[in-house]
Design an enzyme around this catalytic site. Structure first.
Site, short mmCIF file in Angstrom:
data_model
loop_
_atom_site.label_atom_id
_atom_site.label_comp_id
_atom_site.label_asym_id
_atom_site.label_seq_id
_atom_site.Cartn_x
_atom_site.Cartn_y
_atom_site.Cartn_z
N THR A 1 -7.43 11.14 3.63
CA THR A 1 -5.94 10.83 4.15
C THR A 1 -5.15 12.56 3.83
O THR A 1 -5.51 13.58 3.38
CB THR A 1 -5.19 9.82 3.52
OG1 THR A 1 -4.65 10.20 2.20
CG2 THR A 1 -6.11 8.45 2.86
N ASN B 1 1.45 -1.74 0.23
CA ASN B 1 0.12 -0.10 0.21
C ASN B 1 0.49 1.35 0.19
O ASN B 1 0.40 2.93 -0.58
CB ASN B 1 -1.04 0.26 0.83
CG ASN B 1 -1.64 1.16 1.67
OD1 ASN B 1 -2.63 1.83 0.88
ND2 ASN B 1 -1.08 1.75 2.34
N LYS C 1 0.70 4.83 -11.35
CA LYS C 1 -0.42 4.11 -10.68
C LYS C 1 -0.85 3.20 -11.70
O LYS C 1 -1.52 2.43 -11.71
CB LYS C 1 -1.35 4.67 -10.17
CG LYS C 1 -1.11 5.15 -8.96
CD LYS C 1 -0.29 3.77 -7.82
CE LYS C 1 -0.36 4.73 -6.66
NZ LYS C 1 -0.37 3.43 -4.79
N TYR D 1 2.60 10.00 -11.25
CA TYR D 1 1.98 8.81 -9.84
C TYR D 1 1.01 8.24 -10.66
O TYR D 1 0.70 7.30 -10.70
CB TYR D 1 1.06 10.53 -8.73
CG TYR D 1 0.61 9.50 -8.11
CD1 TYR D 1 0.93 9.18 -6.98
CD2 TYR D 1 -0.86 9.13 -7.82
CE1 TYR D 1 0.00 8.03 -6.48
CE2 TYR D 1 -2.37 8.61 -7.37
CZ TYR D 1 -1.21 8.59 -6.43
OH TYR D 1 -2.28 8.05 -5.20
P1 NAP Z 1 -0.29 7.98 3.16
O1 NAP Z 1 -1.46 8.65 4.84
O2 NAP Z 1 0.20 9.81 2.61
O3 NAP Z 1 -0.04 6.60 3.87
C1 NAP Z 1 0.94 6.59 2.47
C2 NAP Z 1 1.94 5.52 3.31
O4 NAP Z 1 3.33 5.22 2.52
C3 NAP Z 1 2.71 6.86 4.50
O5 NAP Z 1 2.34 5.84 5.77
C4 NAP Z 1 4.50 6.64 4.39
O6 NAP Z 1 5.25 6.77 5.09
C5 NAP Z 1 4.30 5.37 3.51
N1 NAP Z 1 5.81 5.07 2.32
C6 NAP Z 1 6.26 6.35 1.78
N2 NAP Z 1 7.36 5.81 1.08
C7 NAP Z 1 7.69 4.45 1.81
C8 NAP Z 1 8.47 3.46 1.09
N3 NAP Z 1 9.72 4.17 0.56
N4 NAP Z 1 8.69 2.64 2.09
C9 NAP Z 1 7.84 2.64 2.65
N5 NAP Z 1 6.41 2.91 2.73
C10 NAP Z 1 6.34 4.06 2.47
O7 NAP Z 1 -1.73 8.20 2.04
P2 NAP Z 1 -2.53 7.01 1.84
O8 NAP Z 1 -3.90 8.24 1.37
O9 NAP Z 1 -3.35 6.79 3.12
O10 NAP Z 1 -2.27 6.51 0.66
C11 NAP Z 1 -2.25 5.09 0.22
C12 NAP Z 1 -1.52 4.41 -0.82
O11 NAP Z 1 -3.28 4.73 -1.29
C13 NAP Z 1 -1.07 4.84 -1.42
O12 NAP Z 1 -0.35 4.12 -2.06
C14 NAP Z 1 -1.93 6.39 -2.39
O13 NAP Z 1 -1.27 6.07 -3.37
C15 NAP Z 1 -2.52 5.73 -2.72
N6 NAP Z 1 -3.95 6.62 -3.09
C16 NAP Z 1 -4.40 7.62 -2.33
C17 NAP Z 1 -5.54 8.15 -2.96
C18 NAP Z 1 -6.00 9.09 -1.34
O14 NAP Z 1 -6.75 10.51 -1.98
N7 NAP Z 1 -5.51 9.35 -0.45
C19 NAP Z 1 -6.20 7.95 -3.81
C20 NAP Z 1 -5.87 6.70 -4.38
C21 NAP Z 1 -4.52 5.78 -3.99
P3 NAP Z 1 5.66 8.57 5.37
O15 NAP Z 1 3.89 9.16 5.75
O16 NAP Z 1 6.64 8.31 6.51
O17 NAP Z 1 6.69 8.71 4.44
#
Ligand code: NAP
Length: 253
Positions: A193, A91, A162, A158
């Site tokens: 988030t 994730n 994806k 991005y």
């Molecule tokens: P988020 O809170 O920023 O979560 C992303 C997490 O990934 C953070 O905990 C971050 O840790 C961690 N991360 C970043 N680089 C990393 C690495 N090299 N190794 C291990 N962990 C790492 O945002 P989220 O929305 O929950 O995102 C989770 C997933 O959902 C992502 O893949 C994102 O692309 C996807 N997504 C999100 C949305 C949205 O609207 N929120 C929509 C579509 C898809 P740190 O914070 O410590 O850097």
């Protein structure tokens, strides 16, 4: 409470915040032992603490998804401490600063692809190596609905990462269903988030800004995304292989 993951050991990457933290808590609520993985120790430890406060079982491991040695250690540690690995939710992701293609710095492009795409490949390689040697398992990757359209200006790295996760998921699923490893993806739309928060913007501002782009007129809760992840990770979806389940309030409909 249902217990679809009783006696299962689950790794969640990017578990220190957002969807990953919600995923870790949801798997644990349904009986799993969860290993919350991420780069910042205090974030993943807080997730493990929250799981414990919910009455569940979780462990925190610091692991960067871009580093094969970290992901190998994550799987090894999980198996040593908890006796197996049955489910992985890959994730972790980064958004990157919006920049038009012509101005996109190659180092930024590479770093976004490194986490979002290479991180999923590296994670799956380590997870599948264990799972196929131990009777199988289930993997769910987090992609994004942005991988299906180009309507987020400046988000080339991005979106491309994806879209590639979606395709990588399909190919990996067909490569490894013979090993009894079932692989799918979830493509969230805008979710509540901190991802893509603009400088000076509050979470509420972000939610309001993104809601205007969503037919259902709001962003998703993390639990709405995680519900799809848990379904794909559970036996309820046992005939679903290589699918990318879009959960985006109608954006790509
Ligand atoms: P988020 O809170 O920023 O979560 C992303 C997490 O990934 C953070 O905990 C971050 O840790 C961690 N991360 C970043 N680089 C990393 C690495 N090299 N190794 C291990 N962990 C790492 O945002 P989220 O929305 O929950 O995102 C989770 C997933 O959902 C992502 O893949 C994102 O692309 C996807 N997504 C999100 C949305 C949205 O609207 N929120 C929509 C579509 C898809 P740190 O914070 O410590 O850097």
């Amino acid at each position: 409470m249902t217990a679809r993951f009783k006696d299962k050991v689950v790794i969640v990457t990017g578990a220190g915040s957002g969807i990953g933290r919600a995923s870790a808590r949801a798997f644990a609520r349904e009986g799993a032992t969860v290993v919350a993985a991420g780069v910042r120790p205090q974030s993943v430890e807080e997730t493990a603490r929250l799981v414990g406060a919910d009455g569940g079982t979780a462990d925190a491991v610091v692991a960067d998804v871009t580093r094969p040695e970290d992901m190998a250690r994550l799987v090894r540690t999980t198996v040593e401490r908890h006796g197996g690995l049955h489910v992985a939710h890959n994730n972790a992701g980064v958004f990157g600063r919006p920049t038009p293609v012509a101005d996109l710095d190659l180092s930024v492009w590479r770093s976004v692809l490194d986490v979002n795409l290479n991180g999923v490949l590296i994670g799956m390689q380590q997870e599948i190596a264990h799972m196929r040697a131990h009777g199988g398992g289930v993997i769910v990757n987090t992609a994004s609905n942005i991988g299906f359209h180009g309507r987020r200006p400046g988000m080339a790295a991005y979106a491309a990462s994806k879209a590639a996760v979606s395709t990588l998921t399909r190919v990996a699923a067909l490569d490894h269903i013979k090993d009894n490893v079932r692989i799918n993806a979830v493509s969230p739309g805008a979710t509540d988030t901190g991802m893509s928060l603009r400088p000076g913007e509050t979470d509420a501002d972000r939610a309001a800004r993104l809601a205007t782009t969503v037919p259902i007129a709001r962003v998703a809760t993390t639990d709405e995304i995680v519900a799809a992840v848990l379904w794909l990770a559970s036996d309820e979806s046992s005939f679903v292989v290589g699918h990318d389940l879009v959960v985006d309030g109608g954006v790509t409909s």
